[in-house]
Design a protein around this motif. Structure first.
Motif, PDB file in Angstrom:
ATOM      1  N   ARG A  58      55.407 -77.528  -3.481  1.00  0.00           N
ATOM      2  CA  ARG A  58      55.323 -77.977  -2.215  1.00  0.00           C
ATOM      3  C   ARG A  58      54.488 -79.469  -2.099  1.00  0.00           C
ATOM      4  NH1 ARG A  58      55.064 -72.356  -0.977  1.00  0.00           N
ATOM      5  NH2 ARG A  58      53.063 -72.425  -0.904  1.00  0.00           N
ATOM      6  N   ALA A  59      53.268 -79.281  -2.899  1.00  0.00           N
ATOM      7  CA  ALA A  59      52.595 -80.809  -3.085  1.00  0.00           C
ATOM      8  C   ALA A  59      53.338 -81.735  -3.354  1.00  0.00           C
ATOM      9  CB  ALA A  59      51.471 -80.331  -3.940  1.00  0.00           C
ATOM     10  N   LEU A  60      54.370 -81.508  -4.601  1.00  0.00           N
ATOM     11  CA  LEU A  60      55.107 -82.378  -5.254  1.00  0.00           C
ATOM     12  C   LEU A  60      56.011 -82.828  -4.119  1.00  0.00           C
ATOM     13  CD1 LEU A  60      55.549 -81.187  -8.667  1.00  0.00           C
ATOM     14  CD2 LEU A  60      53.871 -83.016  -8.099  1.00  0.00           C
ATOM     15  N   ALA A  61      56.757 -82.063  -3.231  1.00  0.00           N
ATOM     16  CA  ALA A  61      57.520 -82.416  -2.096  1.00  0.00           C
ATOM     17  C   ALA A  61      56.780 -83.401  -1.237  1.00  0.00           C
ATOM     18  CB  ALA A  61      58.137 -81.214  -1.535  1.00  0.00           C
ATOM     19  N   SER A  62      55.671 -83.219  -0.904  1.00  0.00           N
ATOM     20  CA  SER A  62      54.785 -83.989  -0.199  1.00  0.00           C
ATOM     21  C   SER A  62      54.547 -85.323  -0.786  1.00  0.00           C
ATOM     22  CB  SER A  62      53.288 -83.128   0.040  1.00  0.00           C
ATOM     23  OG  SER A  62      52.393 -84.179   0.862  1.00  0.00           O
ATOM     24  N   LEU A  63      54.311 -85.377  -2.182  1.00  0.00           N
ATOM     25  CA  LEU A  63      54.002 -86.344  -2.897  1.00  0.00           C
ATOM     26  C   LEU A  63      55.150 -87.437  -2.613  1.00  0.00           C
ATOM     27  CD1 LEU A  63      52.235 -88.133  -4.712  1.00  0.00           C
ATOM     28  CD2 LEU A  63      53.466 -86.791  -6.564  1.00  0.00           C
ATOM     29  N   ARG A  64      56.481 -86.806  -2.781  1.00  0.00           N
ATOM     30  CA  ARG A  64      57.711 -87.690  -2.582  1.00  0.00           C
ATOM     31  C   ARG A  64      57.728 -87.998  -1.020  1.00  0.00           C
ATOM     32  NH1 ARG A  64      62.858 -83.965  -3.283  1.00  0.00           N
ATOM     33  NH2 ARG A  64      61.925 -83.340  -1.364  1.00  0.00           N
ATOM     34  N   ASP A  65      57.686 -87.136  -0.115  1.00  0.00           N
ATOM     35  CA  ASP A  65      58.343 -87.262   1.330  1.00  0.00           C
ATOM     36  C   ASP A  65      57.365 -87.905   2.178  1.00  0.00           C
ATOM     37  OD1 ASP A  65      60.623 -86.155   0.412  1.00  0.00           O
ATOM     38  OD2 ASP A  65      60.162 -84.057   1.246  1.00  0.00           O
ATOM     39  N   GLU A  66      56.153 -87.374   1.904  1.00  0.00           N
ATOM     40  CA  GLU A  66      54.839 -87.939   3.015  1.00  0.00           C
ATOM     41  C   GLU A  66      54.097 -89.140   2.375  1.00  0.00           C
ATOM     42  OE1 GLU A  66      52.735 -84.566   4.295  1.00  0.00           O
ATOM     43  OE2 GLU A  66      54.475 -83.275   4.222  1.00  0.00           O
ATOM     44  N   VAL A  67      53.916 -89.104   0.844  1.00  0.00           N
ATOM     45  CA  VAL A  67      53.232 -90.246   0.543  1.00  0.00           C
ATOM     46  C   VAL A  67      53.939 -91.227  -0.100  1.00  0.00           C
ATOM     47  CG1 VAL A  67      51.685 -90.579  -1.237  1.00  0.00           C
ATOM     48  CG2 VAL A  67      51.648 -88.486  -0.592  1.00  0.00           C
ATOM     49  N   GLY A  68      55.577 -90.774  -0.381  1.00  0.00           N
ATOM     50  CA  GLY A  68      56.421 -91.824  -0.587  1.00  0.00           C
ATOM     51  C   GLY A  68      56.345 -92.195  -1.976  1.00  0.00           C
ATOM     52  N   ARG A  69      56.052 -91.401  -2.814  1.00  0.00           N
ATOM     53  CA  ARG A  69      56.178 -91.568  -4.283  1.00  0.00           C
ATOM     54  C   ARG A  69      57.285 -91.031  -4.998  1.00  0.00           C
ATOM     55  NH1 ARG A  69      50.989 -93.930  -5.892  1.00  0.00           N
ATOM     56  NH2 ARG A  69      52.010 -94.144  -8.096  1.00  0.00           N
ATOM     57  N   ASP A  70      57.909 -91.583  -5.735  1.00  0.00           N
ATOM     58  CA  ASP A  70      59.091 -90.813  -6.695  1.00  0.00           C
ATOM     59  C   ASP A  70      58.859 -91.477  -7.977  1.00  0.00           C
ATOM     60  OD1 ASP A  70      60.254 -93.316  -6.317  1.00  0.00           O
ATOM     61  OD2 ASP A  70      62.142 -92.670  -5.568  1.00  0.00           O
ATOM     62  N   ASP A  71      57.919 -91.931  -8.193  1.00  0.00           N
ATOM     63  CA  ASP A  71      57.819 -92.467  -9.766  1.00  0.00           C
ATOM     64  C   ASP A  71      57.224 -91.835 -10.583  1.00  0.00           C
ATOM     65  OD1 ASP A  71      55.329 -92.633  -8.389  1.00  0.00           O
ATOM     66  OD2 ASP A  71      54.555 -94.570  -9.042  1.00  0.00           O
ATOM     67  N   TRP A  72      57.547 -90.430 -10.577  1.00  0.00           N
ATOM     68  CA  TRP A  72      57.063 -89.478 -11.502  1.00  0.00           C
ATOM     69  C   TRP A  72      58.044 -88.351 -11.642  1.00  0.00           C
ATOM     70  CZ3 TRP A  72      57.763 -84.807  -9.092  1.00  0.00           C
ATOM     71  CH2 TRP A  72      57.911 -84.904  -7.665  1.00  0.00           C
ATOM     72  N   HIS A  73      57.913 -87.983 -13.018  1.00  0.00           N
ATOM     73  CA  HIS A  73      58.726 -86.833 -13.271  1.00  0.00           C
ATOM     74  C   HIS A  73      57.707 -85.641 -13.501  1.00  0.00           C
ATOM     75  CE1 HIS A  73      61.948 -84.030 -15.174  1.00  0.00           C
ATOM     76  NE2 HIS A  73      61.116 -84.085 -16.366  1.00  0.00           N
ATOM     77  N   ALA A  74      57.803 -84.318 -13.574  1.00  0.00           N
ATOM     78  CA  ALA A  74      56.928 -83.109 -13.455  1.00  0.00           C
ATOM     79  C   ALA A  74      57.493 -82.140 -14.395  1.00  0.00           C
ATOM     80  CB  ALA A  74      56.808 -82.649 -12.161  1.00  0.00           C
ATOM     81  N   VAL A  75      56.757 -81.513 -15.483  1.00  0.00           N
ATOM     82  CA  VAL A  75      56.915 -80.652 -16.203  1.00  0.00           C
ATOM     83  C   VAL A  75      56.298 -79.274 -16.095  1.00  0.00           C
ATOM     84  CG1 VAL A  75      55.655 -81.349 -18.190  1.00  0.00           C
ATOM     85  CG2 VAL A  75      57.487 -79.835 -18.523  1.00  0.00           C
ATOM     86  N   PHE A  76      56.986 -78.011 -15.882  1.00  0.00           N
ATOM     87  CA  PHE A  76      56.130 -76.936 -15.688  1.00  0.00           C
ATOM     88  C   PHE A  76      56.364 -75.919 -16.863  1.00  0.00           C
ATOM     89  CE2 PHE A  76      56.156 -78.669 -11.418  1.00  0.00           C
ATOM     90  CZ  PHE A  76      55.171 -77.906 -10.773  1.00  0.00           C
ATOM     91  N   ILE A  77      55.401 -75.915 -17.626  1.00  0.00           N
ATOM     92  CA  ILE A  77      55.378 -75.126 -19.115  1.00  0.00           C
ATOM     93  C   ILE A  77      54.931 -73.700 -18.859  1.00  0.00           C
ATOM     94  CG2 ILE A  77      54.736 -75.207 -21.406  1.00  0.00           C
ATOM     95  CD1 ILE A  77      54.238 -78.295 -20.908  1.00  0.00           C
ATOM     96  N   GLY A  78      55.610 -72.674 -19.096  1.00  0.00           N
ATOM     97  CA  GLY A  78      55.322 -71.395 -19.336  1.00  0.00           C
ATOM     98  C   GLY A  78      56.197 -70.506 -18.611  1.00  0.00           C
ATOM     99  N   SER A  79      55.669 -69.360 -18.421  1.00  0.00           N
ATOM    100  CA  SER A  79      56.745 -68.372 -17.793  1.00  0.00           C
ATOM    101  C   SER A  79      56.094 -67.234 -17.110  1.00  0.00           C
ATOM    102  CB  SER A  79      57.743 -67.727 -18.936  1.00  0.00           C
ATOM    103  OG  SER A  79      58.711 -66.844 -18.502  1.00  0.00           O
ATOM    104  N   GLY A  80      56.684 -66.260 -16.596  1.00  0.00           N
ATOM    105  CA  GLY A  80      56.082 -65.222 -15.759  1.00  0.00           C
ATOM    106  C   GLY A  80      57.124 -64.516 -14.745  1.00  0.00           C
ATOM    107  N   ASP A  81      56.467 -63.530 -14.140  1.00  0.00           N
ATOM    108  CA  ASP A  81      57.681 -62.938 -13.319  1.00  0.00           C
ATOM    109  C   ASP A  81      57.865 -63.674 -11.868  1.00  0.00           C
ATOM    110  OD1 ASP A  81      55.058 -62.453 -12.170  1.00  0.00           O
ATOM    111  OD2 ASP A  81      55.247 -60.402 -12.207  1.00  0.00           O
ATOM    112  N   ALA A  82      57.279 -64.872 -11.743  1.00  0.00           N
ATOM    113  CA  ALA A  82      57.802 -65.737 -10.483  1.00  0.00           C
ATOM    114  C   ALA A  82      58.334 -66.686 -11.113  1.00  0.00           C
ATOM    115  CB  ALA A  82      56.709 -66.265  -9.838  1.00  0.00           C
ATOM    116  N   PHE A  83      58.897 -66.931 -12.326  1.00  0.00           N
ATOM    117  CA  PHE A  83      59.716 -68.051 -12.913  1.00  0.00           C
ATOM    118  C   PHE A  83      60.941 -68.371 -12.160  1.00  0.00           C
ATOM    119  CE2 PHE A  83      62.508 -69.895 -15.976  1.00  0.00           C
ATOM    120  CZ  PHE A  83      61.775 -71.019 -16.401  1.00  0.00           C
ATOM    121  N   ASP A  84      61.778 -67.310 -12.090  1.00  0.00           N
ATOM    122  CA  ASP A  84      63.160 -67.590 -11.377  1.00  0.00           C
ATOM    123  C   ASP A  84      62.926 -68.037 -10.006  1.00  0.00           C
ATOM    124  OD1 ASP A  84      64.319 -66.909 -13.712  1.00  0.00           O
ATOM    125  OD2 ASP A  84      64.640 -64.897 -13.098  1.00  0.00           O
TER     126      ASP A  84
END
Length: 395
Positions: free
Chosen positions: A231-257
């Motif tokens: 949700r912070a990344l959505a805010s970074l894009r929509d409210e701050v106006g920044r889309d000059d980034w790619h994000a990687v989420f490394i790891g797993s767990g029971d909330a992954f899906d």
């Protein structure tokens, strides 16, 4: 009085070994000090799959375990199976001088009681505060199951000859809530082996055509805050106006899906990548290329007083961090992180944007973090505390 090394049995339920890096570091420290080290733990799904193996002089016995799904009822089945297998394999190991149980759950004292009757001393290695974990994970309040979890923690403290705490906040709980003498509680901080984490040449292609790479590393459970990060990344894009980034989420767990689904719901799937668990080599590649690392654990009863391994590993890689303002996060990271007010996703986004525009500050924060994990927060200091805890147990 010097203590002669003996035979130690380490019990783990929630991760396989050596995948559990903290436990593996403890095994290696004890082995190097002359202890005969045995471990009982679950089998992994893709690694650590052998039922019995000796690695670098550490004897490991593993049992099959199906992780709980759904609500608390699933954990009853998981923990019951784990206890049965652990006791079965403990009998195979035979008499030991020290039984060293790592929680969660706070049920392994039952195995320790059996071994104590044979002369073993019991060290309780408290990785999590289970009552706070229950409140933070299930959002059920202080119900009957919460009171049961508290009772199990009290019994574990009472059974333990020595307690190992991961930080001063946990030690305070062991003394005040657990009734332990401060002299019987030893702080063994989780710390990365700095030599294992080293920068490799950055790979711009990991940024998928964007100027910047953001990285998250760690478990993805309900309490770990990956949803807050998204949700912070959505805010970074929509409210701050920044889309000059790619994000990687490394790891797993029971909330992954669920987190993958949330990224699609937020229309972030073209900028967010979920890798699952990856090799150490690939981990170094991603973190070496990252501009900012994310520690989005929200404020809750557990996270506020817990040391986050991800923060320690980010610092070992000289990466600047954005975190929510949690008590132990501030203790760990110090000036290597910027802190948003607790659970404030828009402010978290603004701090990311600030660091993306501040390469000199990012470099300075990275250097400060690396110095912390190589110095006052180093595993070398934790080793001394671990051996002191063993000495106190068998004195």
């Amino acid at each position: 009085m010097s203590v002669l090394p003996g035979k130690a049995l380490i019990l783990v339920e929630n991760l396989s070994v050596p995948f559990d890096r903290r436990v593996w570091q403890e095994c290696q420290t004890l082995r190097d000090a002359g202890w005969e080290v045995h471990v009982i733990c679950p089998q992994g799904t893709k690694r650590d799959t052998e039922a019995e193996v000796t690695i670098d002089g550490v004897h490991i016995l593993r049992y099959p375990l199906k992780a709980a799904t759904g609500g608390p009822a699933g954990y009853v089945q998981e923990y019951g199976s784990a206890l049965w297998h652990t006791l079965r394999l403990a009998r195979k190991v035979g008499r030991v001088d020290v039984v060293h149980a790592c929680n969660p759950p706070d049920l392994l004292f039952l195995v320790a009681l059996y071994l104590k009757r044979q002369g073993a001393k019991f060290i309780f290695d408290q990785h999590d505060l289970c009552p706070e974990l229950y409140l933070s994970r299930f959002d059920r309040g202080e119900d009957f199951l919460y009171r049961a979890v508290c009772a199990l923690e009290r019994r574990t403290y009472k059974t333990a000859d020595v307690v190992i705490a991961t930080n001063e906040s946990y030690k305070d709980v062991a003394v005040k809530r657990g009734g332990k003498s401060p002299d019987d509680v030893f702080v063994v901080r989780s710390a990365p082996v700095v030599e294992r984490f080293h920068l490799v040449p950055a790979e711009p292609e990991l940024k998928k055509g964007k100027p910047h790479l953001l990285a998250y590393l760690g478990v993805m459970g309900p309490q770990d805050g990956v949803d807050y990060a998204l949700r912070a990344l959505a805010s970074l894009r929509d409210e701050v106006g920044r889309d000059d980034w790619h994000a990687v989420f490394i790891g797993s767990g029971d909330a992954f899906d669920a987190m993958v689904a949330l990224s699609k719901e937020l229309k972030l799937d073209d900028q967010v990548e979920f890798t699952g668990r990856i090799s150490d080599e690939d981990l170094l590649r991603y973190l070496s290329s990252a501009d900012v690392c994310l520690s989005p654990d929200p404020l809750n009863p557990l996270n506020d007083v817990s040391t986050m391994n991800k923060i320690m590993e980010y610092m070992a890689m000289s990466r600047p961090i954005v975190s929510f303002e949690l008590r132990e996060a501030c203790v760990s990271a110090g000036e290597a992180a910027l802190y948003a007010p607790a659970n404030d996703e828009p402010e978290f986004a603004k701090l990311i944007a600030h660091l993306l525009d501040s390469p000199e500050q990012r470099a300075e924060m990275g250097e400060l973090g690396r110095a912390r994990v190589a110095g006052p927060l180093s595993w070398e200091n934790s080793q001394k505390a671990l051996l002191a805890a063993y000495a106190a147990a068998v004195r």
